[in-house]
Design a protein around this motif. Structure first.
Motif, mmCIF file in Angstrom:
data_model
loop_
_atom_site.group_PDB
_atom_site.id
_atom_site.type_symbol
_atom_site.label_atom_id
_atom_site.label_comp_id
_atom_site.label_asym_id
_atom_site.label_seq_id
_atom_site.Cartn_x
_atom_site.Cartn_y
_atom_site.Cartn_z
ATOM 1 N N TYR A 243 39.541 41.272 28.788
ATOM 2 C CA TYR A 243 40.036 41.475 30.147
ATOM 3 C C TYR A 243 41.179 42.492 30.221
ATOM 4 O O TYR A 243 41.355 43.174 31.239
ATOM 5 C CB TYR A 243 40.555 40.150 30.704
ATOM 6 C CG TYR A 243 39.543 39.318 31.472
ATOM 7 C CD1 TYR A 243 39.404 39.452 32.849
ATOM 8 C CD2 TYR A 243 38.753 38.382 30.826
ATOM 9 C CE1 TYR A 243 38.508 38.681 33.569
ATOM 10 C CE2 TYR A 243 37.838 37.597 31.531
ATOM 11 C CZ TYR A 243 37.717 37.752 32.898
ATOM 12 O OH TYR A 243 36.823 36.989 33.612
ATOM 13 N N ARG A 244 41.982 42.592 29.162
ATOM 14 C CA ARG A 244 43.270 43.289 29.226
ATOM 15 C C ARG A 244 43.199 44.709 29.812
ATOM 16 O O ARG A 244 43.989 45.055 30.705
ATOM 17 C CB ARG A 244 43.912 43.320 27.836
ATOM 18 C CG ARG A 244 45.379 43.755 27.844
ATOM 19 C CD ARG A 244 45.982 43.662 26.454
ATOM 20 N NE ARG A 244 45.863 42.328 25.911
ATOM 21 C CZ ARG A 244 46.675 41.317 26.216
ATOM 22 N NH1 ARG A 244 47.670 41.516 27.066
ATOM 23 N NH2 ARG A 244 46.501 40.133 25.669
ATOM 24 N N PRO A 245 42.286 45.575 29.363
ATOM 25 C CA PRO A 245 42.295 46.957 29.896
ATOM 26 C C PRO A 245 42.000 47.043 31.389
ATOM 27 O O PRO A 245 42.395 48.017 32.041
ATOM 28 C CB PRO A 245 41.187 47.644 29.091
ATOM 29 C CG PRO A 245 40.944 46.775 27.909
ATOM 30 C CD PRO A 245 41.244 45.392 28.343
ATOM 31 N N TYR A 246 41.319 46.048 31.925
ATOM 32 C CA TYR A 246 40.883 46.102 33.321
ATOM 33 C C TYR A 246 41.876 45.453 34.282
ATOM 34 O O TYR A 246 41.853 45.720 35.485
ATOM 35 C CB TYR A 246 39.512 45.444 33.460
ATOM 36 C CG TYR A 246 38.492 46.067 32.548
ATOM 37 C CD1 TYR A 246 37.890 47.281 32.878
ATOM 38 C CD2 TYR A 246 38.143 45.479 31.336
ATOM 39 C CE1 TYR A 246 36.962 47.875 32.030
ATOM 40 C CE2 TYR A 246 37.222 46.064 30.479
ATOM 41 C CZ TYR A 246 36.632 47.261 30.832
ATOM 42 O OH TYR A 246 35.730 47.849 29.988
ATOM 43 N N LEU A 247 42.763 44.601 33.745
ATOM 44 C CA LEU A 247 43.742 43.911 34.594
ATOM 45 C C LEU A 247 45.169 44.296 34.237
ATOM 46 O O LEU A 247 46.113 43.595 34.614
ATOM 47 C CB LEU A 247 43.567 42.390 34.481
ATOM 48 C CG LEU A 247 42.197 41.807 34.839
ATOM 49 C CD1 LEU A 247 42.231 40.286 34.768
ATOM 50 C CD2 LEU A 247 41.744 42.260 36.220
ATOM 51 N N ASN A 248 45.317 45.388 33.476
ATOM 52 C CA ASN A 248 46.652 45.856 33.058
ATOM 53 C C ASN A 248 47.448 44.765 32.364
ATOM 54 O O ASN A 248 48.663 44.640 32.543
ATOM 55 C CB ASN A 248 47.434 46.382 34.268
ATOM 56 C CG ASN A 248 46.799 47.609 34.879
ATOM 57 O OD1 ASN A 248 46.315 48.489 34.156
ATOM 58 N ND2 ASN A 248 46.772 47.675 36.205
ATOM 59 N N GLY A 249 46.740 43.965 31.578
ATOM 60 C CA GLY A 249 47.399 42.932 30.792
ATOM 61 C C GLY A 249 47.658 41.644 31.533
ATOM 62 O O GLY A 249 48.119 40.663 30.928
ATOM 63 N N ALA A 250 47.381 41.594 32.843
ATOM 64 C CA ALA A 250 47.608 40.363 33.607
ATOM 65 C C ALA A 250 46.578 39.304 33.231
ATOM 66 O O ALA A 250 45.465 39.618 32.789
ATOM 67 C CB ALA A 250 47.522 40.656 35.097
ATOM 68 N N ALA A 251 46.946 38.046 33.403
ATOM 69 C CA ALA A 251 46.017 36.951 33.104
ATOM 70 C C ALA A 251 44.873 36.964 34.110
ATOM 71 O O ALA A 251 45.085 37.212 35.303
ATOM 72 C CB ALA A 251 46.746 35.618 33.161
ATOM 73 N N PRO A 252 43.642 36.711 33.668
ATOM 74 C CA PRO A 252 42.505 36.675 34.616
ATOM 75 C C PRO A 252 42.636 35.517 35.595
ATOM 76 O O PRO A 252 43.112 34.434 35.249
ATOM 77 C CB PRO A 252 41.297 36.508 33.704
ATOM 78 C CG PRO A 252 41.828 35.939 32.434
ATOM 79 C CD PRO A 252 43.220 36.458 32.286
ATOM 80 N N THR A 253 42.220 35.770 36.811
ATOM 81 C CA THR A 253 42.234 34.754 37.867
ATOM 82 C C THR A 253 40.828 34.614 38.430
ATOM 83 O O THR A 253 39.908 35.348 38.052
ATOM 84 C CB THR A 253 43.199 35.157 38.991
ATOM 85 O OG1 THR A 253 42.755 36.402 39.550
ATOM 86 C CG2 THR A 253 44.625 35.327 38.462
ATOM 87 N N VAL A 254 40.670 33.678 39.368
ATOM 88 C CA VAL A 254 39.344 33.428 39.930
ATOM 89 C C VAL A 254 38.786 34.643 40.649
ATOM 90 O O VAL A 254 37.570 34.751 40.852
ATOM 91 C CB VAL A 254 39.370 32.213 40.894
ATOM 92 C CG1 VAL A 254 39.651 30.937 40.136
ATOM 93 C CG2 VAL A 254 40.368 32.430 42.030
ATOM 94 N N GLU A 255 39.635 35.591 41.029
ATOM 95 C CA GLU A 255 39.152 36.794 41.709
ATOM 96 C C GLU A 255 38.374 37.720 40.784
ATOM 97 O O GLU A 255 37.742 38.674 41.250
ATOM 98 C CB GLU A 255 40.322 37.574 42.325
ATOM 99 C CG GLU A 255 40.975 36.880 43.500
ATOM 100 C CD GLU A 255 42.208 36.081 43.097
ATOM 101 O OE1 GLU A 255 43.111 35.957 43.925
ATOM 102 O OE2 GLU A 255 42.249 35.587 41.955
ATOM 103 N N TYR A 256 38.419 37.452 39.467
ATOM 104 C CA TYR A 256 37.720 38.290 38.495
ATOM 105 C C TYR A 256 36.827 37.419 37.609
ATOM 106 O O TYR A 256 37.110 37.184 36.439
ATOM 107 C CB TYR A 256 38.721 39.077 37.648
ATOM 108 C CG TYR A 256 39.517 40.067 38.464
ATOM 109 C CD1 TYR A 256 39.000 41.328 38.757
ATOM 110 C CD2 TYR A 256 40.767 39.731 38.975
ATOM 111 C CE1 TYR A 256 39.712 42.239 39.517
ATOM 112 C CE2 TYR A 256 41.492 40.636 39.746
ATOM 113 C CZ TYR A 256 40.955 41.885 40.010
ATOM 114 O OH TYR A 256 41.661 42.785 40.781
ATOM 115 N N PRO A 257 35.745 36.923 38.173
ATOM 116 C CA PRO A 257 34.843 36.069 37.391
ATOM 117 C C PRO A 257 34.040 36.878 36.384
ATOM 118 O O PRO A 257 33.997 38.123 36.440
ATOM 119 C CB PRO A 257 33.929 35.475 38.468
ATOM 120 C CG PRO A 257 33.897 36.520 39.540
ATOM 121 C CD PRO A 257 35.257 37.137 39.552
#
Length: 394
Positions: A243-257
């Motif tokens: 997930y890291r490269p796509y969310l700029n290191g932020a933790a994944p949330t339900v908006e990104y299943p």
């Protein structure tokens, strides 16, 4: 002389009164007016988590003494009476002289999902005089993997038996959801860690479709380590690294299943949404299990595409309906869709209602997981971030 049409009546009542007793009275009085003396045999109740659920059930069951009922707590509620609502309660009551409708309940899902689901189905089937045709189910997905619930139901009913419904919810608190049940033996049960079922038998017609509308965001990856509802590795690395490269290191949330593809050469997928992640292990957890192996891709929701998919799914469900007299539309949508759609959530209902030329009653709720076949005449799956349209009639 032509045979008389089969009677199958579905009446809906909806209240957004915050006082539980007042809401119950409103539901009852509106239902009684619509029934006009007909006997309510079965019902479904969805209610926001902060209602006094036992009070709701007690007053409804006293007003309709022959009633069998299932339902559960909801993230939000839908009906043709009030559209999309939060912090409300909505009730549908069914009446038919020809169609059999019976309910069952299984307890302690977390201890033995197979036994709980088998008990629920056996309890319902013992009341039928003919083979069941359709199962509607609601279950606790916080205490048990939703896939284990579905697998248990399929073990009894068959892999291709149509099973539809949703995982009960609690407005994204992920603390405790409730399942509702009432019949002659078990009065006004408000449970957690349970599964409830409603079986239909007789001359019933129905159709259903799923709608997604999610857009791929990432490159595809391969599941390499999983433990039930926890996905530990993709491509041999911690899931959070994928997930890291796509969310700029932020933790994944339900908006990104995660889109999970049904086959490597197939573009069809179902979705799993992360409800929490563990930075120590790099894993994420959902409310339904992941496959041991498979191809995945991070997805994100664009509001226009989600709404367009909802519309198309209902169009397909209408086109698939083979009966002459559709009686009701049930909608099971995901709490994640509500989060992503935000102030446009009402549009998901309105695009369905705009196509409802027969003015069918509509009822539904926002879930922590939707249960339905991915395609018509296929085995049911547990979905996330999906809208299920179910049309029932004769």
């Amino acid at each position: 002389m032509k045979d008389a049409p089969i009677v199958f009546q579905a009446v809906i009542s909806h209240s957004n009164d915050p006082d539980t007793l007042s809401a119950a009275i409103e539901l009852i009085e509106h239902s009684q007016r619509q029934l006009a003396g007909a006997i309510a045999q079965t019902g479904i109740l969805f209610a926001a988590p902060d209602f006094e659920h036992q009070v709701l059930l007690r007053h409804i069951s006293q007003a309709f003494p022959h009633l069998q009922l299932i339902g559960g707590s909801s993230d939000a509620e839908i009906s043709s009476e009030m559209g999309f609502q939060e912090d409300s309660c909505v009730l549908v009551l069914f009446h038919s002289d020809e169609i059999e409708m019976v309910v069952g309940i299984g307890h302690e899902l977390s201890q033995n999902a197979a036994q709980a689901t088998a008990t629920a189905i056996a309890q319902a089937q013992s009341q039928l005089t003919q083979p069941s045709k359709l199962c509607i189910t609601f279950a606790d997905g916080l205490t048990q993997d939703g896939n284990q619930v579905l697998t248990g139901l399929q073990a009894v009913l068959g892999d291709h038996f149509p099973i539809l419904g949703g995982i009960t919810s609690d407005q994204m608190r992920f603390q405790q959801t409730r399942q509702f049940f009432h019949n002659a033996e078990i009065n006004n049960a408000v449970m957690s860690d349970a599964v409830v079922v409603l079986l239909f038998a007789g001359p019933l017609q129905f159709s259903h479709r799923t709608a997604q509308g999610w857009t791929p965001l990432s490159q595809k990856g391969e599941i390499t380590k999983v433990g039930g509802t926890t996905l530990t590795e993709i491509n041999g690395q911690p899931t959070l690294e994928f997930y890291r490269p796509y969310l700029n290191g932020a933790a994944p949330t339900v908006e990104y299943p995660l889109a999970i593809f049904t086959a490597p050469d197939n573009e069809q997928f179902y979705l799993r949404e992360p409800i929490r992640s563990d930075p120590m292990t790099g894993s994420l957890t959902s409310t339904a299990s992941f496959p041991e192996t498979g191809t995945v891709q991070i997805a994100y929701g664009e509001r226009e595409k989600l709404i367009a998919a909802s519309q198309q799914g209902f169009i397909q469900a209408l086109a698939d309906y083979d009966g002459n007299h559709p009686a009701i539309v049930l909608l099971f949508s995901c709490a994640t869709r509500r989060v992503v759609l935000g102030t446009r959530t009402t549009e998901e209902y309105h695009v369905v209602q705009s196509l409802n030329q027969l003015q069918l009653p509509i009822i539904g709720f926002y879930t922590y997981g939707e249960i339905a076949p991915l395609n018509y005449n296929q085995p049911s799956e547990v979905h996330h971030a999906t809208l299920v349209s179910l049309i029932i009639g004769t």
